[in-house]
Design a protein around this motif. Structure first.
Motif, PDB file in Angstrom:
ATOM      1  N   ILE A 178       0.897  -1.136   0.038  1.00 25.06           N
ATOM      2  CA  ILE A 178      -0.094  -0.079   0.130  1.00 25.06           C
ATOM      3  C   ILE A 178       0.849   1.065  -0.067  1.00 25.06           C
ATOM      4  CG2 ILE A 178      -1.991   1.260   1.231  1.00 25.06           C
ATOM      5  CD1 ILE A 178      -2.343  -1.362   2.581  1.00 25.06           C
ATOM      6  N   ASP A 217      -6.835   2.800   8.738  1.00 21.98           N
ATOM      7  CA  ASP A 217      -7.154   3.355   7.470  1.00 21.98           C
ATOM      8  C   ASP A 217      -6.465   2.069   6.375  1.00 21.98           C
ATOM      9  OD1 ASP A 217      -8.142   5.714   7.836  1.00 21.98           O
ATOM     10  OD2 ASP A 217      -6.102   6.686   8.051  1.00 21.98           O
ATOM     11  N   VAL A 218      -5.482   1.177   6.978  1.00 22.56           N
ATOM     12  CA  VAL A 218      -4.923   0.450   6.138  1.00 22.56           C
ATOM     13  C   VAL A 218      -5.191  -1.014   6.772  1.00 22.56           C
ATOM     14  CG1 VAL A 218      -3.172   1.893   5.384  1.00 22.56           C
ATOM     15  CG2 VAL A 218      -2.606   0.665   7.309  1.00 22.56           C
ATOM     16  N   VAL A 256       1.347   5.452  -0.165  1.00 20.69           N
ATOM     17  CA  VAL A 256       0.695   6.485  -0.064  1.00 20.69           C
ATOM     18  C   VAL A 256       1.513   7.658  -0.318  1.00 20.69           C
ATOM     19  CG1 VAL A 256      -0.442   7.928   1.763  1.00 20.69           C
ATOM     20  CG2 VAL A 256      -0.306   5.093   1.881  1.00 20.69           C
ATOM     21  N   HIS A 277      -2.032   2.043  -4.717  1.00 23.24           N
ATOM     22  CA  HIS A 277      -1.647   3.480  -4.488  1.00 23.24           C
ATOM     23  C   HIS A 277      -2.626   4.216  -3.848  1.00 23.24           C
ATOM     24  CE1 HIS A 277       0.784   6.843  -4.440  1.00 23.24           C
ATOM     25  NE2 HIS A 277       0.058   7.464  -5.161  1.00 23.24           N
ATOM     26  N   ARG A 278      -2.602   5.053  -2.686  1.00 20.36           N
ATOM     27  CA  ARG A 278      -3.417   5.886  -2.126  1.00 20.36           C
ATOM     28  C   ARG A 278      -2.946   7.556  -2.452  1.00 20.36           C
ATOM     29  NH1 ARG A 278      -6.150   2.680   2.829  1.00 20.36           N
ATOM     30  NH2 ARG A 278      -6.287   0.794   2.097  1.00 20.36           N
TER      31      ARG A 278
END
Length: 327
Positions: free
Chosen positions: A205, A236-237, A207, A224-225
């Motif tokens: 993940i 959040d993850v 960011v 991707h965030r």
């Protein structure tokens, strides 16, 4: 402070080899915690007292001794009598030192092909202080030549050269993520660290406010965030096994980041680059080390920065001076 050729240092128990261009930072680190520097020669810092981790040292000589020699052959024999493997640290009398080194058993310091483990053979460090004086330590904290690992570089696939820092960090950690692991890469763009983690088979993940390199963003292992990496929270993850960050930020903010993720994910491995702004604040480095399980180390591929480790099993022994110094 003594310099090479002005008299052999005495009263020291450990010699640190400072990271390139960071002698002052190393001296400040040592002095801030109350240890006594007895001599400095080029990038060698001689310290009295028991060996303790030194973040700004690329290698530490934990059992130094002074040896008087009569000749080049005598110097080589003295080193061979202590052990087989040595690496020369050049301070002075370079030609004579090299002639001694040429008479020692050869060692092939090959560049590592990542992923790889550090060498396991003991490696001593020595220097020629003057024509008739060796300073040598058969016990050091690093198995790499002069504390500097080298890698066979990938010049085609990574989106930037930051990947080398994570290669080195994971090599020194003696562990790395793989298939089944979930990794969080904070401040990922353009994606050098995400590229390393995904290439190892982990799910990543990433960011960042900026986008990843297109070839990396399309990989199925990468989600991707877009957003502020400092605003991300564990909720959040979800559960993650690794938290990594090469964010450019003031060290005070990175300290907050390290504190949060070490507390929020106590079983995860945490690796964060600590960017130093101007003169190094030794007291701030001590606050990083106050985090339970923390270790700090200047990597060969770091610039004016340190790498923070909080690993479940302790982290790089190079940052712990956890080496037996008995003969």
């Amino acid at each position: 402070m003594a310099a090479s050729g002005s008299g052999t240092p005495t009263g020291h128990d450990v010699i640190h080899v400072a990271a390139a261009d960071h002698v002052d930072a190393l001296i400040d680190e040592i002095s801030q915690r109350g240890e006594r520097v007895v001599a400095v020669a080029d990038d060698l810092v001689f310290v009295a007292g028991a060996a303790r981790p030194a973040a700004w040292a690329r290698n530490s000589w934990l059992a130094p001794r002074t040896i008087t020699i009569d000749s080049i052959g005598d110097g080589a024999r003295a080193l061979r009598a202590l052990q087989r493997n040595w690496t020369l640290h050049r301070v002075a009398h370079h030609r004579r030192a090299q002639l001694i080194a040429d008479r020692l058993p050869p060692i092939r310091f090959r560049a590592l092909t990542f992923p790889a483990d550090p060498p396991t053979a003991p490696l001593g460090g020595w220097t020629l202080w003057d024509r008739h004086t060796l300073i040598a330590s058969p016990v050091t904290t690093s198995a790499f030549a002069d504390g500097t690992p080298a890698f066979v570089e990938d010049r085609d696939n990574p989106p930037n050269r930051a990947y080398l820092k994570l290669w080195e960090a994971l090599t020194l950690a003696r562990r790395r993520p793989g298939p089944g692991d979930r990794c969080l890469d904070l401040g990922a763009a353009p994606g050098g660290w995400t590229w390393v983690l995904a290439a190892l088979g982990a799910t990543v993940i990433s960011v960042d406010r900026a986008e990843l390199a297109p070839a990396l963003a399309d990989r199925p292992e990468v989600a991707h965030r877009a957003g502020d990496a400092f605003a991300v929270r564990a909720a959040d993850v979800g559960a993650v096994d690794w938290i990594c960050s090469d964010l450019i930020a003031y060290p005070e903010r990175l300290l907050e980041l390290a504190r949060y993720w070490c507390a929020a994910c106590p079983r995860a491995a945490v690796i964060i680059t600590v960017k130093c702004q101007g003169p190094v604040d030794a007291a701030l480095c001590a606050r990083f080390l106050a985090i339970p399980g923390a270790r700090l180390l200047h990597l060969a591929h770091n610039k004016h920065e340190l790498t923070f480790f909080r690993l479940p099993e302790g982290g790089p022994p190079e940052a712990a001076c956890a080496v037996d110094t008995t003969d």
